[in-house]
Design a protein around this motif. Structure first.
Motif, short mmCIF file in Angstrom:
data_model
loop_
_atom_site.label_atom_id
_atom_site.label_comp_id
_atom_site.label_asym_id
_atom_site.label_seq_id
_atom_site.Cartn_x
_atom_site.Cartn_y
_atom_site.Cartn_z
N VAL A 1 0.81 -1.22 0.00
CA VAL A 1 0.00 0.00 0.00
C VAL A 1 0.84 1.27 0.00
N SER A 2 2.17 1.13 0.00
CA SER A 2 3.01 2.32 -0.17
C SER A 2 3.09 2.73 -1.64
N SER A 3 2.59 1.88 -2.52
CA SER A 3 2.71 2.09 -3.96
C SER A 3 1.57 2.95 -4.50
N ASP A 4 1.92 3.97 -5.28
CA ASP A 4 0.89 4.77 -5.96
C ASP A 4 0.05 3.92 -6.89
N ALA A 5 0.68 2.95 -7.54
CA ALA A 5 -0.06 2.09 -8.47
C ALA A 5 -1.11 1.27 -7.74
N ALA B 1 9.37 3.45 9.74
CA ALA B 1 9.14 3.41 8.29
C ALA B 1 7.77 2.81 7.98
N TYR B 2 7.40 1.77 8.71
CA TYR B 2 6.08 1.15 8.50
C TYR B 2 4.97 2.11 8.92
N GLU B 3 5.13 2.73 10.09
CA GLU B 3 4.13 3.70 10.55
C GLU B 3 3.95 4.82 9.52
N ALA B 4 5.07 5.34 9.02
CA ALA B 4 5.01 6.44 8.06
C ALA B 4 4.30 6.01 6.78
N ALA B 5 4.53 4.78 6.36
CA ALA B 5 3.88 4.28 5.15
C ALA B 5 2.37 4.15 5.34
N MET B 6 1.96 3.73 6.54
CA MET B 6 0.52 3.60 6.78
C MET B 6 -0.15 4.98 6.86
N VAL B 7 0.52 5.94 7.48
CA VAL B 7 -0.01 7.31 7.51
C VAL B 7 -0.11 7.87 6.10
N SER B 8 0.93 7.60 5.29
CA SER B 8 0.93 8.09 3.92
C SER B 8 -0.21 7.47 3.12
N TRP B 9 -0.42 6.14 3.30
CA TRP B 9 -1.51 5.48 2.57
C TRP B 9 -2.86 6.11 2.92
#
Length: 449
Positions: A154-158, A214-222
């Motif tokens: 889910v970090s992927s824009d695609a 890094a995982y937390e940041a990716a979930m916030v970004s998603w």
């Protein structure tokens, strides 16, 4: 100790609640829950169209998590056509069970669906740190057939674009109001670690289950990106499409942690599957500091125009084989009045303009909520929750008195002599002083003396 002796208004604390800068939605986006006890349903596969259309308590049914598409016309034809209907999507898995129908195990040899993904969308799949094992999401009580859904990066824009165009837009065209994103969280419970890009394994996270920035940041970004894209889609009712993740803050996080604020700012509400029962009340419902944490979390969300809906499973949570057994077969599955009152009273401490309660056996979803007390007409809250002592809170409504003892000692409370009182479940008269055992709560209907 007398309840009135130590009364301290919680509102003294509420002024310091901050969510940071955010574009908060109007409070009117969600159904207004200010008066009485509001409920919601978790799935509705076992509810008939007739029940939906003729529900006598439809006025306080605010929301359906994972409504069936075939039931949408029945809700719109009911006495409460504005019930918020959400479409279910697991936030980090492809929900296509048809693709995964022949999976018998976790390896490509056992799972043709995984082979298809590796050939057609290899960059979508997130793996554990060995670069071979997909970060399969497997939940207690699920067999392989239930959990075999492709874990997504889910970090992927695609991936996000695929989620919006393939899953979200078709659902909104059917008449849904919201997207219910299941199993969102900040802990990396399934040890996601990396993805393949251009044939090379790229490590994204540590693979540890908790404490990975890094995982937390990716979930916030998603959730930030998905909220912007989904809110921009208008529903059939010409409203922005809402997002509501299944997101419970557990012992790892506090209601005022920076990362909790970041997620809260990028949701329209939260569904807490842990609720106030901690997935079962098997060894006791939520108490102590954890109870306070949940209350403040829920109140802060609502203070910023967001909703809070609490699932409260009651039953033998640690033994999945017993989940569907009756109360007579397993006494832990007895949804007693005492347990119901505890979780409802907790919700009434948290409730402002957008909160609801759901009660069922463990994972016994789809059949409506077992909440006879939700029919009570208690009116609006007359005050903020009041701290009687460090582990006892009370709150007065127009036609009810609510008290929760989330501590470890029995307490005696003096009841206001201007009223007479009756138990909301049994209807039996209750007199002062009220003795409230540890880990218990009461909802008393009030009548002028």
């Amino acid at each position: 100790m007398a309840g009135t002796q130590y009364r301290k208004a919680l509102s003294l604390c509420l002024g310091i609640f901050l969510m940071g800068k955010c574009g908060c939605l109007s409070i009117s986006t969600w159904r207004n829950s200010s008066a009485d006890i509001h409920s919601f349903w978790t799935f509705d596969s076992g509810v008939s169209e007739s029940t939906i259309k003729n529900n006598p308590n439809a006025s306080t049914l605010d929301f359906v998590w994972g409504a069936s598409a075939e039931h949408i016309p029945a809700y719109r034809a009911s006495s409460n056509p504005s019930t918020i209907l959400s479409f279910y999507i697991p936030f980090a898995r492809d929900p296509n069970r048809t693709l995964m129908a022949n999976c018998t195990g976790p390896t490509p040899a056992e799972c043709p669906g995984l082979v298809w993904y590796q050939a057609n969308r290899p960059e979508f799949v997130v793996y554990q740190c060995d670069g071979k094992t997909p970060a399969w999401n497997h939940y207690n009580g699920e067999g392989w057939a239930e959990s075999a859904l492709i874990p997504l990066d889910v970090s992927s824009d695609a991936v996000i674009d695929w989620q919006v165009e393939t899953l979200v837009r078709p659902a909104i065209d059917k008449g849904y109001d919201a997207i219910a994103w299941d199993n969102f969280g900040l802990n990396n419970n399934f040890k996601a670690c990396g993805v393949f890009r251009n044939g090379r394994f790229v490590k994204l996270y540590s693979g540890e289950t908790s404490g990975d920035p890094a995982y937390e940041a990716a979930m916030v970004s998603w959730i930030s990106r998905i909220k912007k894209k989904v809110n921009a889609i208008q529903t059939v009712q010409k409203q922005p499409t809402l997002i509501i993740p299944n997101w419970s803050i557990e012992s790892t996080y506090h209601w005022n942690d920076s990362v909790v604020f970041q997620v809260g700012n990028n949701t329209d509400g939260a569904l807490s599957e842990a609720g106030f029962s901690d997935y079962g009340c098997a060894s006791g419902c939520t108490v102590g500091a954890a109870w306070v944490n949940k209350i403040l979390f829920a109140r802060n969300l609502q203070a910023h125009g967001k909703a809070y809906y609490a699932i409260n499973e009651i039953g033998d949570r640690d033994h999945p084989g017993n989940w569907s057994k009756s109360c007579a077969q397993d006494t832990l599955n007895c949804i007693t009045a005492a347990k119901r009152q505890y979780v409802i009273a907790s919700l009434l401490m948290a409730k402002e303009q957008a909160a609801g309660v759901f009660i069922s056996g463990v994972q016994q979803y789809g059949w409506g909520s077992f909440c006879p007390e939700c029919n009570a007409k208690i009116g609006d809250a007359l005050e903020e929750p009041v701290v009687v002592n460090p582990t006892v809170w009370e709150r007065r409504y127009e036609s009810a008195y609510v008290a929760v003892n989330f501590g470890t000692e029995t307490i005696s409370l003096s009841l206001d002599a201007k009223y007479t009182y009756s138990d909301v479940s049994s209807g039996k008269a209750v007199t002062s002083p009220l003795v409230l055992n540890a880990g218990n709560a009461t909802i008393l209907l009030t009548h002028p003396a």
